[in-house]
Design a protein around this motif. Structure first.
Motif, PDB file in Angstrom:
ATOM      1  N   PHE A  57       0.885  -1.070   0.067  1.00 16.54           N
ATOM      2  CA  PHE A  57      -0.043   0.101  -0.135  1.00 16.54           C
ATOM      3  C   PHE A  57       0.882   1.298  -0.055  1.00 16.54           C
ATOM      4  N   ARG A  58       0.359   2.333  -0.569  1.00 17.44           N
ATOM      5  CA  ARG A  58       1.088   3.655  -0.454  1.00 17.44           C
ATOM      6  C   ARG A  58       0.641   4.411   0.764  1.00 17.44           C
ATOM      7  N   HIS A  59       1.456   5.329   0.965  1.00 15.92           N
ATOM      8  CA  HIS A  59       1.177   6.340   1.998  1.00 15.92           C
ATOM      9  C   HIS A  59       0.224   7.329   1.674  1.00 15.92           C
ATOM     10  N   ARG A  60      -0.779   7.353   2.604  1.00 12.81           N
ATOM     11  CA  ARG A  60      -2.132   8.358   2.541  1.00 12.81           C
ATOM     12  C   ARG A  60      -1.742   9.401   3.340  1.00 12.81           C
ATOM     13  N   PHE A  61      -2.420  10.664   2.599  1.00  7.90           N
ATOM     14  CA  PHE A  61      -1.933  11.872   3.207  1.00  7.90           C
ATOM     15  C   PHE A  61      -3.438  12.490   3.490  1.00  7.90           C
ATOM     16  N   PRO A  62      -3.730  12.902   4.666  1.00 13.22           N
ATOM     17  CA  PRO A  62      -4.967  13.611   4.866  1.00 13.22           C
ATOM     18  C   PRO A  62      -5.335  14.792   4.094  1.00 13.22           C
ATOM     19  N   GLY A  63      -6.451  14.953   3.398  1.00 13.77           N
ATOM     20  CA  GLY A  63      -6.807  15.937   2.356  1.00 13.77           C
ATOM     21  C   GLY A  63      -6.376  15.669   1.064  1.00 13.77           C
ATOM     22  N   ILE A  64      -5.854  14.535   0.688  1.00 17.51           N
ATOM     23  CA  ILE A  64      -5.373  14.397  -0.734  1.00 17.51           C
ATOM     24  C   ILE A  64      -6.039  12.882  -0.997  1.00 17.51           C
ATOM     25  N   ARG A  65      -6.843  12.801  -1.960  1.00 18.09           N
ATOM     26  CA  ARG A  65      -7.353  11.265  -2.030  1.00 18.09           C
ATOM     27  C   ARG A  65      -6.345  10.574  -3.162  1.00 18.09           C
ATOM     28  N   PRO A  66      -6.496   9.270  -3.187  1.00 21.08           N
ATOM     29  CA  PRO A  66      -5.639   8.425  -3.937  1.00 21.08           C
ATOM     30  C   PRO A  66      -5.726   8.964  -5.288  1.00 21.08           C
ATOM     31  N   ARG A  67      -4.664   8.874  -6.262  1.00 18.86           N
ATOM     32  CA  ARG A  67      -4.753   9.218  -7.562  1.00 18.86           C
ATOM     33  C   ARG A  67      -5.183  10.708  -8.224  1.00 18.86           C
ATOM     34  N   TYR A  68      -5.356  11.660  -6.997  1.00 17.92           N
ATOM     35  CA  TYR A  68      -5.834  12.924  -7.422  1.00 17.92           C
ATOM     36  C   TYR A  68      -4.528  13.840  -7.744  1.00 17.92           C
ATOM     37  N   ARG A  69      -4.767  14.802  -8.286  1.00 17.47           N
ATOM     38  CA  ARG A  69      -3.609  15.750  -8.645  1.00 17.47           C
ATOM     39  C   ARG A  69      -3.892  16.916  -7.909  1.00 17.47           C
ATOM     40  N   ALA A  70      -4.687  16.974  -7.038  1.00 15.06           N
ATOM     41  CA  ALA A  70      -4.947  18.349  -6.462  1.00 15.06           C
ATOM     42  C   ALA A  70      -5.632  17.909  -5.062  1.00 15.06           C
ATOM     43  N   THR A  71      -5.349  18.536  -4.099  1.00 16.05           N
ATOM     44  CA  THR A  71      -5.882  18.435  -2.672  1.00 16.05           C
ATOM     45  C   THR A  71      -7.325  18.819  -2.730  1.00 16.05           C
ATOM     46  N   GLU A  72      -8.022  18.294  -1.493  1.00 19.66           N
ATOM     47  CA  GLU A  72      -9.442  18.617  -1.422  1.00 19.66           C
ATOM     48  C   GLU A  72      -9.779  20.109  -1.412  1.00 19.66           C
ATOM     49  N   SER A  73      -8.685  20.685  -0.572  1.00 22.31           N
ATOM     50  CA  SER A  73      -8.844  22.044  -0.089  1.00 22.31           C
ATOM     51  C   SER A  73      -9.120  22.911  -1.483  1.00 22.31           C
ATOM     52  N   TYR A  74      -8.025  22.581  -2.436  1.00 21.65           N
ATOM     53  CA  TYR A  74      -7.888  23.249  -3.856  1.00 21.65           C
ATOM     54  C   TYR A  74      -9.194  23.037  -4.582  1.00 21.65           C
ATOM     55  N   ARG A  75      -9.654  21.717  -4.545  1.00 17.49           N
ATOM     56  CA  ARG A  75     -10.889  21.532  -5.391  1.00 17.49           C
ATOM     57  C   ARG A  75     -12.015  22.181  -4.782  1.00 17.49           C
ATOM     58  N   LEU A  76     -11.983  22.456  -3.510  1.00 11.75           N
ATOM     59  CA  LEU A  76     -13.207  23.079  -2.813  1.00 11.75           C
ATOM     60  C   LEU A  76     -12.916  24.553  -3.050  1.00 11.75           C
ATOM     61  N   GLU A  77     -11.894  24.922  -3.608  1.00  8.42           N
ATOM     62  CA  GLU A  77     -11.672  26.449  -3.588  1.00  8.42           C
ATOM     63  C   GLU A  77     -12.096  26.858  -4.994  1.00  8.42           C
ATOM     64  N   VAL A  78     -11.705  25.906  -6.079  1.00  8.45           N
ATOM     65  CA  VAL A  78     -12.237  25.984  -7.397  1.00  8.45           C
ATOM     66  C   VAL A  78     -13.786  25.899  -7.528  1.00  8.45           C
ATOM     67  N   PHE A  79     -14.350  24.909  -6.721  1.00  7.33           N
ATOM     68  CA  PHE A  79     -15.698  24.858  -6.806  1.00  7.33           C
ATOM     69  C   PHE A  79     -16.580  26.021  -6.119  1.00  7.33           C
ATOM     70  N   GLU A  80     -15.859  26.688  -5.065  1.00  7.85           N
ATOM     71  CA  GLU A  80     -16.715  28.024  -4.605  1.00  7.85           C
ATOM     72  C   GLU A  80     -16.465  29.163  -5.588  1.00  7.85           C
ATOM     73  N   ALA A  81     -15.452  29.252  -6.161  1.00 10.89           N
ATOM     74  CA  ALA A  81     -15.055  30.205  -7.085  1.00 10.89           C
ATOM     75  C   ALA A  81     -15.930  30.159  -8.313  1.00 10.89           C
ATOM     76  N   HIS A  82     -16.074  28.936  -8.849  1.00  6.11           N
ATOM     77  CA  HIS A  82     -17.204  28.787  -9.891  1.00  6.11           C
ATOM     78  C   HIS A  82     -18.421  28.957  -9.451  1.00  6.11           C
ATOM     79  N   GLU A  83     -18.922  28.577  -8.257  1.00  9.67           N
ATOM     80  CA  GLU A  83     -20.225  28.767  -7.971  1.00  9.67           C
ATOM     81  C   GLU A  83     -20.438  30.384  -7.671  1.00  9.67           C
ATOM     82  N   GLY A  84     -19.449  30.946  -7.243  1.00  8.56           N
ATOM     83  CA  GLY A  84     -19.725  32.296  -7.033  1.00  8.56           C
ATOM     84  C   GLY A  84     -19.675  33.228  -8.099  1.00  8.56           C
TER      85      GLY A  84
END
Length: 371
Positions: A57-84
């Motif tokens: 198994f690979r090391h898992r970091f909190p806030g970063i999903r496996p095989r994702y190229r962006a953190t959850e906070s970054y994805r949420l930032e893009v979502f809120e900006a687009h929603e705004g």
């Protein structure tokens, strides 16, 4: 920013601590924007081997999903900006991602939030109304939580056969105590059949509008030429107690020419006075009921017999307006917002996409909580 883990985690499969590092690889993920610069994390990620279960198994970091190229906070930032209101084209320049990625991230957060709302039970105070979707698909039914001012759900169709499968599996139907609707016989039968513990309350706006429409038709029959006068039309539509002294004098001069029309006008004003009452206590409502029934009986003996028949068939829901203050004005406001959502998207072909967007924008507070 370069980083690597300091401690070896336990095995994610057997929770054993005896693990060894099999290999190390570099992982690059976008994290956030600091000012006008993008922060990128370069992570040295170990690949572990468990000696107990012999699995990798690979090391898992909190806030970063496996095989994702962006953190959850970054994805949420893009979502809120687009929603705004920030366009996809601008986000591609400021956040260094493609427009398809912006749309994919936005849809994923919308689906996640809607999935959290899917397990809700029916609200105690429910508003039901229809609105137009497309010419090909027809109308849709809106269910609104009038107590919390949120859209509960949107269902395609407005007839009992089209809503039957949805209403049969709807959870918490027995919890509904009040249903507010317009004078739709279809929705009344649906409420009586699928919400057995609910009281039907008529929407005040639609009842008053029905009275005014009947009065304008009778006016058209009595005086077609006077009906074309826009100034008189404005005075006839408004409540008598909201007119100024000059306006009342002008209106009375016109009504004096036709005693029948004058009697119908003041009877209509008296009826609107009854329909405008709300938050009455039970004793006062009982005292007002005989006067209301006597007024309806007068309409039965006048040219407004059709209006009297409609009021008698909806007598209980109309009288309940005196006790309850909730109306479908909240639902009509959400319909305006839904229309703006559709215009912003240049229309929807897929109803499920439309439903997800409506629930995301009208069914919750619009704030995604970080996980």
């Amino acid at each position: 920013m370069w980083a690597k883990p300091k401690h070896r985690p336990a095995c994610v499969y057997c929770n054993e601590t005896a693990v060894r590092i099999k290999a190390t690889y570099l992982r690059t993920v976008k994290h956030t924007r600091v000012g006008d610069r993008l922060m990128v994390l370069h992570l040295r990620v170990p690949k572990y081997h468990c000696k107990q279960c012999n699995r990798f198994f690979r090391h898992r970091f909190p806030g970063i999903r496996p095989r994702y190229r962006a953190t959850e906070s970054y994805r949420l930032e893009v979502f809120e900006a687009h929603e705004g209101g920030v366009s996809q084209k601008r986000l591609t320049r400021t956040h260094r991602i493609g427009s398809a990625t912006v749309e994919r991230w936005y849809q994923s957060y919308v689906r996640r939030r809607v999935s959290e709302l899917s397990g809700r039970s029916c609200p105690q105070v429910l508003g039901i109304d229809e609105h137009f979707f497309t010419r090909k698909r027809g109308y849709a039914t809106t269910l609104v939580d009038l107590k919390n001012h949120k859209v509960f759900d949107v269902v395609l169709g407005r007839s009992e056969p089209s809503l039957r499968s949805y209403l049969k599996r709807l959870p918490g139907k027995e919890n509904v105590r009040v249903i507010v609707m317009d004078l739709s016989e279809t929705y009344r039968r649906i409420a009586q059949q699928y919400f057995p513990n609910a009281m039907i309350v008529a929407d005040r706006f639609h009842v008053v509008r029905l009275v005014n429409q009947h009065f304008l038709k009778l006016w058209q029959q009595h005086d077609p030429e006077g009906r074309k006068n826009r100034g008189l039309l404005s005075l006839m539509r408004r409540h008598h107690w909201k007119l100024s002294a000059v306006q009342k004098e002008r209106l009375h001069q016109y009504l004096a020419q036709s005693p029948t029309l004058q009697a119908l006008y003041f009877a209509k004003q008296q009826l609107n006075g009854f329909l405008g009452m709300k938050s009455l206590k039970r004793k006062r409502a009982r005292r007002m009921l005989p006067q209301f029934l006597a007024l309806i009986a007068q309409f039965e003996q006048s040219p407004a017999r059709a209006l009297a028949a409609t009021l008698k068939s909806w007598l209980e829901p109309i009288v309940r307006m005196w006790r309850f203050t909730k109306s479908n004005g909240i639902t009509e406001g959400f319909h305006t917002k839904m229309e703006m959502i559709s215009r912003r998207a240049y229309g929807f072909r897929n109803f499920e996409n439309y439903r997800l967007r409506v629930l995301a924008l009208c069914g919750w507070d619009g704030v995604m909580h970080r996980t």
